[in-house]
Enzyme design. Sequence first.
Site, mmCIF file in Angstrom:
data_model
loop_
_atom_site.group_PDB
_atom_site.id
_atom_site.type_symbol
_atom_site.label_atom_id
_atom_site.label_comp_id
_atom_site.label_asym_id
_atom_site.label_seq_id
_atom_site.Cartn_x
_atom_site.Cartn_y
_atom_site.Cartn_z
ATOM 1 N N GLY A 102 0.831 -1.197 0.000
ATOM 2 C CA GLY A 102 0.000 0.000 0.000
ATOM 3 C C GLY A 102 0.859 1.237 0.000
ATOM 4 O O GLY A 102 1.769 1.353 0.818
ATOM 5 N N GLY A 125 -7.898 -6.072 5.260
ATOM 6 C CA GLY A 125 -9.015 -6.926 4.869
ATOM 7 C C GLY A 125 -10.220 -6.078 4.563
ATOM 8 O O GLY A 125 -10.112 -4.857 4.424
ATOM 9 N N TYR A 149 0.338 -12.656 -6.651
ATOM 10 C CA TYR A 149 0.814 -11.292 -6.925
ATOM 11 C C TYR A 149 1.216 -10.482 -5.706
ATOM 12 O O TYR A 149 2.225 -9.790 -5.711
ATOM 13 C CB TYR A 149 -0.273 -10.512 -7.685
ATOM 14 C CG TYR A 149 0.023 -9.029 -7.773
ATOM 15 C CD1 TYR A 149 0.908 -8.538 -8.723
ATOM 16 C CD2 TYR A 149 -0.553 -8.129 -6.874
ATOM 17 C CE1 TYR A 149 1.221 -7.186 -8.783
ATOM 18 C CE2 TYR A 149 -0.255 -6.777 -6.922
ATOM 19 C CZ TYR A 149 0.632 -6.311 -7.878
ATOM 20 O OH TYR A 149 0.933 -4.989 -7.930
HETATM 21 P P1 AMP Z 1 -3.877 -4.938 -16.070
HETATM 22 O O1 AMP Z 1 -3.019 -4.001 -16.811
HETATM 23 O O2 AMP Z 1 -5.113 -4.265 -15.502
HETATM 24 O O3 AMP Z 1 -4.214 -6.189 -16.814
HETATM 25 O O4 AMP Z 1 -3.076 -5.366 -14.759
HETATM 26 C C1 AMP Z 1 -2.206 -6.458 -14.771
HETATM 27 C C2 AMP Z 1 -0.935 -6.098 -14.072
HETATM 28 O O5 AMP Z 1 -1.222 -5.558 -12.781
HETATM 29 C C3 AMP Z 1 -0.067 -7.321 -13.884
HETATM 30 O O6 AMP Z 1 1.224 -6.973 -14.325
HETATM 31 C C4 AMP Z 1 -0.097 -7.586 -12.390
HETATM 32 O O7 AMP Z 1 1.223 -7.860 -11.933
HETATM 33 C C5 AMP Z 1 -0.610 -6.320 -11.768
HETATM 34 N N1 AMP Z 1 -1.668 -6.537 -10.751
HETATM 35 C C6 AMP Z 1 -2.532 -7.549 -10.647
HETATM 36 N N2 AMP Z 1 -3.361 -7.387 -9.596
HETATM 37 C C7 AMP Z 1 -3.017 -6.233 -9.001
HETATM 38 C C8 AMP Z 1 -3.495 -5.513 -7.866
HETATM 39 N N3 AMP Z 1 -4.490 -5.957 -7.107
HETATM 40 N N4 AMP Z 1 -2.886 -4.352 -7.582
HETATM 41 C C9 AMP Z 1 -1.889 -3.889 -8.332
HETATM 42 N N5 AMP Z 1 -1.399 -4.505 -9.417
HETATM 43 C C10 AMP Z 1 -1.949 -5.675 -9.756
#
Ligand code: AMP
Length: 451
Positions: free
Chosen positions: A35, A110, A250
């Site tokens: 965060g 949470g 992740y």
């Molecule tokens: P997107 O561009 O929206 O498809 O996001 C995918 C990318 O965001 C991937 O490279 C993941 O490593 C990262 N990612 C996935 N979930 C999260 C999350 N909850 N918060 C931040 N980054 C994320």
Amino acid sequence: MREDVNEKCAVVGIFGHEEASKLAYFSLHALQHRGQEAAGISSSDGKKLRTIKKRGLVMRVFDEAKLKTLSGSSAIGHTRYSTAGEDSILDAQPVFARYDLGEMAIVHNGNLTNAEEVRNNLIKKGAIFQTFMDTENLIHLIAKSEEEKLTPRIIDAVKKIEGAFSLVFLSRTKMFAMRDRFGFRPLSLGRLPNGGYIVASETCAFDLVSAEFVRDIEPGELLIFKEGREPKSIKIFEPTPKHCIFEYVYFARPDSLVYGQSVYQIRKNMGKELAKIRPVEADLVVPVPDGGVPSAIGYAQESGIPYEMGIMRNHYIGRTFIEPTQEMRDLKVKMKLSPMTDIIKGKKVIVVDDSIVRGTTSRRIIRMLKEAGASEVHMRVSSPPTTDPCYYGVDTPNKDKLIAANMTQDEICKYIEADSLAYLDEKSLLRSVNTKKDNYCTACFTGKYIV
Ligand code: AMP
């Protein structure tokens, strides 16, 4: 009231150390990946609680002088994940309150699923809220409890809440750590070199302050810290483990032990499983840094295809997910990742990432690799398609924004302009995790919610 208030955060507690707030600060620094929106620490010197919290990174919020004012041998801390829309400082934690038993502060990781119901009931009875946070409900529940002492009041309060909570409470003389019955979010216990204790969302915080990992706080367990005695454990709920699998995919740092296992090893297993079930002929395996690195190593080791750092990451930019608007997200991906043209040019590349959420990152990366001269780009994702939002504390967008909820895999492959696309399936994901498969929440991939 805003509907999107989630707490996707890190919590820490230090008990029995002269420089508790400093250790909390270092621990929060190790947990910064959980965060980046706001950070805060409350400390107690046995008589009084003091709190500092502010928007920004841990390093920006605190300095030596501020930490000195947070005196005492116990402290709790929090880093807050960004939420779309609101950015009120009131939504930073710890949440502090004065009540009939004195003072208390709470940090929470949470998301409570019955927060609105509990809040509306409290409001009907005259409670006044200052923030949008679920956590404020707890303060009211504790303050209004008919029990006399704090411990039974906390027990009373947590029995009225549902959903995901890893909590740390601080009173003037005690610290309490609690995990919901499902153990959705992680929370571990460690021993400090001087004999004091630390609890933290991830064990990477322990390493920084030279603490020794003792064990996880059990699902449904309340642990009470009081000077001059060992922590006392009370089982509040029958444990029904449903740990968030996305911590492994992740969220957690690879150097942490989460739910008792190495995040790095599990991510590598995911990459190996992916190579077994979704092989493709290529010259290179390239990770999307940093999330895709361990699984790309696993993929390369299993397939025998050379691993290369084909994409460089600029580390001075925050996580791309954080900006609320699509335009800002696109811009941040461009600022963050650049191709290693010499390595990529003329090559068939397997690019490995941990997840596809909206599809923005993959689409941009594949375009970038093709512009750098890659002859083919095969996208491999070390988790199943993210089809459903999380109600237990991970920041996934609504279903309408989740690409896998709205397109078939062929359509996604076309959209991201890849030569092929393959995901890890749920069975192989659970195999990578090694332990009992029933112990995990996989709702973001299956839509099967527990509460
Ligand atoms: P997107 O561009 O929206 O498809 O996001 C995918 C990318 O965001 C991937 O490279 C993941 O490593 C990262 N990612 C996935 N979930 C999260 C999350 N909850 N918060 C931040 N980054 C994320």
